[in-house]
Write a protein that holds these residues in place. Structure first.
Motif: not given
Length: 117
Positions: A4-7, A13-15, A67-71, A73-74
């Motif tokens: 569930f943590d991966l969600i 990333t999708v957003c 910003a959403l993509l970086i966070v 992926i991080f």
């Protein structure tokens, strides 16, 4: 590691990708990304100057997407590799919160300017 943590990393990333695609469509195809920038009750045709609105809103959408993509992926990588720390989570969430507040404030000003709200 809980699956569930991966969600949250996947969602972020999708957003981020969705916002970047919206930016691309605004810049290259000339369509306004209404799902992210405008409430449902606003008609795009009532915009005073769509070209100017797109020029001013597109960079803001790109910054939010990056910003959403970086966070995302991080979060995905640190959760998957089990190297996530509380400090890293709080820093990434803090950065994302600052970008989201900035995005909300600047796009609401654009809506007031171009849509008579």
């Amino acid at each position: 590691m809980n699956s569930f943590d991966l969600i949250w990393g996947i969602v972020g990333t999708v957003c981020g990708i969705y916002c970047i695609v919206g930016w691309y469509r605004m810049v290259k195809k000339g369509t306004i990304c209404t799902t992210v920038l405008l409430p449902k009750d606003i008609n795009v045709r009532k915009c005073k100057n769509q070209e100017e609105y797109r020029k001013k809103a597109a960079p803001k959408l790109l910054v939010l997407g990056i910003a959403l993509l970086i966070v995302g992926i991080f979060d995905f990588v640190t959760t998957y590799t089990e190297t996530r720390t509380n400090l890293g989570v709080w820093i990434s969430l803090g950065i994302l919160l600052i970008v989201l507040v900035w995005f909300m404030i600047t796009t609401s000003r654009l809506r007031k300017e171009y849509f008579d709200m």
